[in-house]
Motif scaffolding. Structure first.
Motif, PDB file in Angstrom:
ATOM      1  N   TYR A 278       8.593   3.220   1.189  1.00 56.57           N
ATOM      2  CA  TYR A 278       8.352   1.812   1.019  1.00 56.57           C
ATOM      3  C   TYR A 278       9.506   1.048   0.692  1.00 56.57           C
ATOM      4  CZ  TYR A 278       3.487   2.847   1.365  1.00 56.57           C
ATOM      5  OH  TYR A 278       2.172   3.217   1.492  1.00 56.57           O
ATOM      6  N   SER A 279      10.603   1.556   0.668  1.00 57.86           N
ATOM      7  CA  SER A 279      11.940   0.797  -0.156  1.00 57.86           C
ATOM      8  C   SER A 279      12.251  -0.360   0.907  1.00 57.86           C
ATOM      9  CB  SER A 279      13.083   1.755   0.183  1.00 57.86           C
ATOM     10  OG  SER A 279      13.183   2.599  -0.950  1.00 57.86           O
ATOM     11  N   VAL A 280      12.183  -0.137   2.300  1.00 61.81           N
ATOM     12  CA  VAL A 280      12.401  -1.444   3.129  1.00 61.81           C
ATOM     13  C   VAL A 280      11.402  -2.443   3.162  1.00 61.81           C
ATOM     14  CG1 VAL A 280      12.530  -1.917   5.715  1.00 61.81           C
ATOM     15  CG2 VAL A 280      13.926   0.025   4.948  1.00 61.81           C
ATOM     16  N   TYR A 371       5.260  -8.052  -9.746  1.00 60.31           N
ATOM     17  CA  TYR A 371       5.326  -7.916  -8.240  1.00 60.31           C
ATOM     18  C   TYR A 371       4.764  -6.699  -7.780  1.00 60.31           C
ATOM     19  CZ  TYR A 371       7.025 -12.724  -7.393  1.00 60.31           C
ATOM     20  OH  TYR A 371       7.273 -14.273  -7.437  1.00 60.31           O
ATOM     21  N   PRO A 372       5.439  -5.479  -8.395  1.00 61.94           N
ATOM     22  CA  PRO A 372       4.846  -4.159  -8.006  1.00 61.94           C
ATOM     23  C   PRO A 372       3.301  -4.338  -8.051  1.00 61.94           C
ATOM     24  CG  PRO A 372       6.618  -3.979  -9.589  1.00 61.94           C
ATOM     25  CD  PRO A 372       6.229  -5.495  -9.590  1.00 61.94           C
ATOM     26  N   HIS A 373       2.592  -5.046  -8.780  1.00 64.16           N
ATOM     27  CA  HIS A 373       1.037  -5.003  -9.203  1.00 64.16           C
ATOM     28  C   HIS A 373       0.774  -5.987  -7.938  1.00 64.16           C
ATOM     29  CE1 HIS A 373      -2.669  -6.721 -10.778  1.00 64.16           C
ATOM     30  NE2 HIS A 373      -2.208  -7.667 -10.638  1.00 64.16           N
ATOM     31  N   VAL A 374       1.411  -6.800  -7.372  1.00 62.88           N
ATOM     32  CA  VAL A 374       1.049  -7.490  -6.188  1.00 62.88           C
ATOM     33  C   VAL A 374       0.990  -6.629  -4.976  1.00 62.88           C
ATOM     34  CG1 VAL A 374       1.054  -9.619  -4.827  1.00 62.88           C
ATOM     35  CG2 VAL A 374       1.129  -9.924  -7.316  1.00 62.88           C
ATOM     36  N   PHE A 379      -1.123  -2.997   0.336  1.00 65.72           N
ATOM     37  CA  PHE A 379      -0.877  -1.795   0.894  1.00 65.72           C
ATOM     38  C   PHE A 379      -2.075  -0.805   0.579  1.00 65.72           C
ATOM     39  CE2 PHE A 379       3.503  -3.240   1.080  1.00 65.72           C
ATOM     40  CZ  PHE A 379       3.924  -2.952   2.413  1.00 65.72           C
ATOM     41  N   PRO A 380      -2.981  -0.696   1.556  1.00 63.32           N
ATOM     42  CA  PRO A 380      -4.161   0.229   1.276  1.00 63.32           C
ATOM     43  C   PRO A 380      -3.809   1.490   0.646  1.00 63.32           C
ATOM     44  CG  PRO A 380      -4.510  -0.875   3.361  1.00 63.32           C
ATOM     45  CD  PRO A 380      -3.077  -1.221   3.020  1.00 63.32           C
ATOM     46  N   ALA A 381      -2.701   2.167   1.214  1.00 57.63           N
ATOM     47  CA  ALA A 381      -2.533   3.417   0.868  1.00 57.63           C
ATOM     48  C   ALA A 381      -2.224   3.635  -0.650  1.00 57.63           C
ATOM     49  CB  ALA A 381      -0.897   3.954   1.750  1.00 57.63           C
ATOM     50  N   ASP A 386      -8.608  -2.355  -4.589  1.00 54.60           N
ATOM     51  CA  ASP A 386      -9.166  -1.702  -6.047  1.00 54.60           C
ATOM     52  C   ASP A 386      -7.996  -1.295  -6.543  1.00 54.60           C
ATOM     53  OD1 ASP A 386     -11.694  -1.900  -4.872  1.00 54.60           O
ATOM     54  OD2 ASP A 386     -11.914   0.024  -4.058  1.00 54.60           O
ATOM     55  N   GLY A 387      -6.893  -0.829  -6.098  1.00 56.02           N
ATOM     56  CA  GLY A 387      -5.691  -0.577  -6.917  1.00 56.02           C
ATOM     57  C   GLY A 387      -5.171  -1.544  -7.474  1.00 56.02           C
TER      58      GLY A 387
END
Length: 840
Positions: A278-280, A371-374, A379-381, A386-387
């Motif tokens: 997920y870096s890109v 922003y990591p929270h958002v 991304f469902p994965a 829920d996440g």
């Protein structure tokens, strides 16, 4: 930055209506304290924090450093820095006859103003340059120091003194908070921004990374190379970095064309894709979500050994601990994704826009947590909706736990990590809830664009609300940022009626009372909050009300007098709060079955814990959860309660626990095995199957608990994991500990002692030292390695070693071993001073 830290150590004591802040805290109010206490309606100036500490204003400096050029080379085995640093500056004051720069025990050999040699004086903490004649307003000049340093902070020499030559050799820096001053004479504060340039000479077999653009690499006649990097835009001096090691470099590009350089260890290509997953996508996400293009020329990420934090957002080049560089199997136990997004976010919030002082650090860390929270939601994965809800719950729990100690505001120089990370992120999340996602994006874009490459404070964000949306959210900033504490609501509901169009109509009357401690630090909260009523016919009705009074009554119309099944206060749990809302069993059961949001169903499920009078029905409900719920936290809670029921004597519950042991999600399997104190005979085979689990953490726990529950079978258990090492040798160490304890392997003690030593990264060493503490035994080699760890520069390792040595030295026979080791070592006075309190 990413790291773990305890809560704030300052205490606030409340007596009657007067609150007293323990020194060194000082109350900053617009009027004297008595006036505030005397009038509950006294106005609060929203640009000032309510509780402050002396000396927390931005540091004064007579020179504006505009460019810092650093030339360095090293003697790694001796830990010596040889440097020349030039500061190009502009004079900020009418007359400056001297300047004091930060320099911790740095040996300066010469100082020049431009090309002219000048007088200087060094202390343990600074170097003072004297100007004759004095410099005057707006003068531009340069100040150059030639120096040597042998620092114990700021720059770290890893692996150069490993006698076995197994530890990888690296040099890396860590500037935040104010540690670059340990190896560079400089103005080391966040309220001055400058362009930095680094020119580094080192062994040509290594790679050197620094901030900005690599202008070139020059080969030297002695086999060394000189790497030349420069920034093109200013940034704060604590963000200057160097990383030197042997690396492979993978290049990728974002959708907008930003080059992304991913550093990895050449011998571990299998770790590249899992680590940098997920870096890109994170770069693409942040550019779109923030609405501001990535503000630098390129972005690099580099793992380093023995890193003292989690990661650090140096401008254009994030450094992170190589404990986060994982293969696909280790990724199950430690994913870098969240840290990756956190540190990349800092390239905007922290690097592009930098807090003026420590009081405003939340503007960096809270954004980088938000922003990591958002990102999780997109991304469902990674968890999807829920996440996202589960992430919010984790942030809320951390913030509320911090308030058990004190109620310091977020805008404070030392509020504690729980406030500048999760609570601040929760505040941003509530801004989106209150003002709207799109509105908040517009505000943040305006705030970021307006203050690019500048320093900021909280009021700058406030003004962006005014400039962008035309609103003044002073009430929101006051209660969530400048004041402390969180609301605690007591909620009840009952059937009622209300007058509509001249006639009485049925409704559900919901009473909301604010019951938290209220004083000058924490008042009544004002928030728009939803109340939702669920009916037996499968419908629901939601009403949003402004909850701002001590007691607020909300009427939810009940057209047709439907049967009410349950009521939700703040469905989705958007508000950071405590809630007392007593519900009967039927209401909780219906909420578990029917609530739309996972987190509301989770609350109903969690509330059933400990209700032993309904074990049979609980077990049926828990079984349904394990079958129907897709999010791991729901199934984890269900299986944890099943263990509780089974331990209470309901043997039928072990079947549900067995399902948890075989659950497809690793977090459910972890929760299941961690919840079990002892392994029952009926589950021994299922737990033994976990010795080949995909998760190293599950294997380690299963091995330890199997050995405790079935001591006669330890040899069989250890033989099954004989070839499994795990991240940080965790499975290997668990096996060796058992083999030493049971006398199964004559070399196990020597292996374990070696794992405490300098050939291994620090988490492995911590794990091995912990094994010796549990064994209650120590060998001379293990003792020597622990002492070396205590005396090292890695504070995380030294703290662990110090604690374990102190605990073991409570036993005279073990203290004697440590003393024998120390007696034959040649130690510096400061090293003996560290050991004396433990060994005397």
């Amino acid at each position: 930055m990413t790291f773990q830290q305890g809560g704030c150590c300052r205490n606030i004591h409340f007596c009657s209506d007067i609150f007293v802040v323990m020194k060194p805290l000082t109350l900053l109010l617009a009027t004297v304290l008595c006036a505030v206490i005397g009038s509950a309606q006294a106005p609060f100036i929203h640009t000032s924090t309510l509780v402050d500490a002396p000396g927390s204003e931005p540091r004064e400096h007579p020179l504006d450093v505009q460019r810092m050029t650093l030339r360095v080379r090293f003697d790694p085995p001796k830990g010596i820095v040889y440097g020349t640093v030039t500061h190009v500056f502009r004079v900020l004051q009418p007359k400056v006859d001297s300047v004091e720069l930060d320099a911790i025990r740095i040996r300066v050999s010469s100082a020049k103003l431009g090309t002219r040699t000048i007088r200087y004086r060094s202390t343990d903490t600074s170097v003072i340059a004297y100007f004759s004649p004095a410099l005057t307003w707006d003068t531009h000049d340069s100040l150059t120091f030639v120096y040597e340093a042998t620092p114990r902070k700021g720059i770290y020499f890893i692996g150069w003194n490993d006698p076995s030559n197994r530890m990888r050799k690296q040099i890396w820096t860590q500037g935040q908070g104010i540690d670059n001053r340990h190896w560079i004479p400089m103005y080391d504060e966040m309220n001055d921004k400058m362009i930095t340039e680094t020119i580094t000479t080192f062994d040509g077999d290594y790679e050197v990374l620094s901030n900005g653009t690599k202008l070139g690499v020059t080969k030297n006649t002695d086999g060394s190379k000189t790497w030349h990097y420069t920034m093109t835009r200013p940034h704060a001096s604590y963000l200057l970095m160097l990383a030197i090691g042997k690396y492979a470099i993978t290049e990728k590009r974002s959708a907008s064309g930003v080059p992304i350089y991913l550093y990895s260890y050449p011998e571990h290509p299998e770790r590249i894709d899992p680590t940098y997953m997920y870096s890109v996508e994170s770069m693409d996400f942040l550019e779109k979500e923030i609405g501001v293009p990535y503000p630098w020329e390129s972005y690099s990420q580099v793992p380093v050994a023995d890193y003292i934090f989690g990661a650090m957002e140096n401008t254009t080049a994030t450094v992170f601990g190589d404990f986060s560089q994982t293969d696909r199997r280790s990724w199950l136990d430690r994913s870098y994704v969240g840290t990756n997004v956190h540190e990349l976010t800092h390239q905007w919030f922290g690097d592009l826009v930098t807090a003026r002082s420590s009081k405003s650090v939340w503007l960096q860390e809270s954004f980088a947590t938000f922003y990591p929270h958002v990102f999780t939601r997109r991304f469902p994965a990674l968890g999807g909706e829920d996440g996202y809800q589960w992430s919010r719950r984790g942030m809320h729990r951390s913030a509320l736990n911090a308030s058990e100690t004190d109620r310091l505001p977020i805008v404070h120089p030392s509020p504690g990590s729980a406030r500048i990370y999760p609570k601040g992120a929760s505040v941003l999340d509530m801004m989106a809830y209150v003002f709207g996602d799109s509105a908040l994006r517009r505000v943040i874009r305006h705030y970021t664009m307006r203050h690019m490459y500048q320093n900021v404070e909280t009021n700058d964000l406030y003004q962006s609300f005014q400039d962008t949306l035309g609103i003044s959210p002073d009430w929101f900033f006051d209660q969530w940022l400048y004041k402390g504490g969180e609301p605690h609501y007591r909620v009840t509901h009952s059937p009622g009626s209300e007058m509509i169009d001249g006639s009485l109509s049925p409704c559900t009357v919901v009473s909301i009372e604010q019951i938290h401690q209220m004083d000058a630090l924490t008042g009544l909260f004002r928030m728009p909050i939803d109340v939702e009523v669920y009916y037996a016919d499968g419908t629901s009705r939601r009403v949003r009300s402004d909850v701002s009074k001590q007691i607020t009554t909300v009427n939810v119309p009940n057209t047709g007098s439907k049967q009410v099944l349950f009521v939700l206060f703040d469905p989705g749990s958007y508000i950071l709060k405590k809630v007392t809302f007593n519900k009967n069993w039927d209401e909780r059961r219906e909420q578990l079955a029917r609530a739309k949001n996972m987190i509301d169903r989770y609350d109903a499920l969690e509330s059933m814990r400990g209700d032993t009078g309904r074990n049979d029905e609980r077990l049926r409900l828990l079984s349904e959860v394990m079958t129907k719920e897709t999010f791991h936290a729901m199934r984890s809670e269900a299986v944890s309660q099943a263990v509780e029921i089974a331990n209470g004597g309901t043997k039928a519950a072990w079947a549900l626990v067995g399902k948890g042991l075989a659950d497809p999600h690793v977090e459910v399997r972890k929760t299941t095995i961690n919840s079990m104190t002892d392994i029952p005979k009926e589950l021994r085979d299922k737990v033994e199957d976990l010795l080949s689990d995909s998760s190293y953490a599950v294997i380690q726990t299963a091995l330890t608990k199997l050995a405790r529950s079935f001591p006669d079978d330890v040899k069989r258990f250890t033989s099954k994991v004989a070839n499994v090492r795990g991240a940080h040798e965790r499975v290997r160490i668990a096996r060796l500990e058992l083999e030493v304890d049971k006398g199964l392997n004559v070399t196990a003690a020597d292996e374990l002692a070696d794992l405490c030593g300098p050939s291994w990264e620090f988490i492995t060493r911590q794990n091995a030292m912990g094994a010796f503490r549990r064994l209650g035994w120590i060998s001379p080699q293990a003792a020597a390695n622990m002492i070396a760890a205590l005396l090292g520069t890695n504070n995380r390792l030294s703290a662990t070693a110090g604690g374990i040595i102190a605990a073991m030295c409570e036993q005279p026979r073990l203290k004697a071993v440590f003393r024998q080791v120390v007696d034959v070592q040649q130690l510096e006075p400061y090293q003996r001073s560290l050991l004396t309190p433990i060994l005397r």
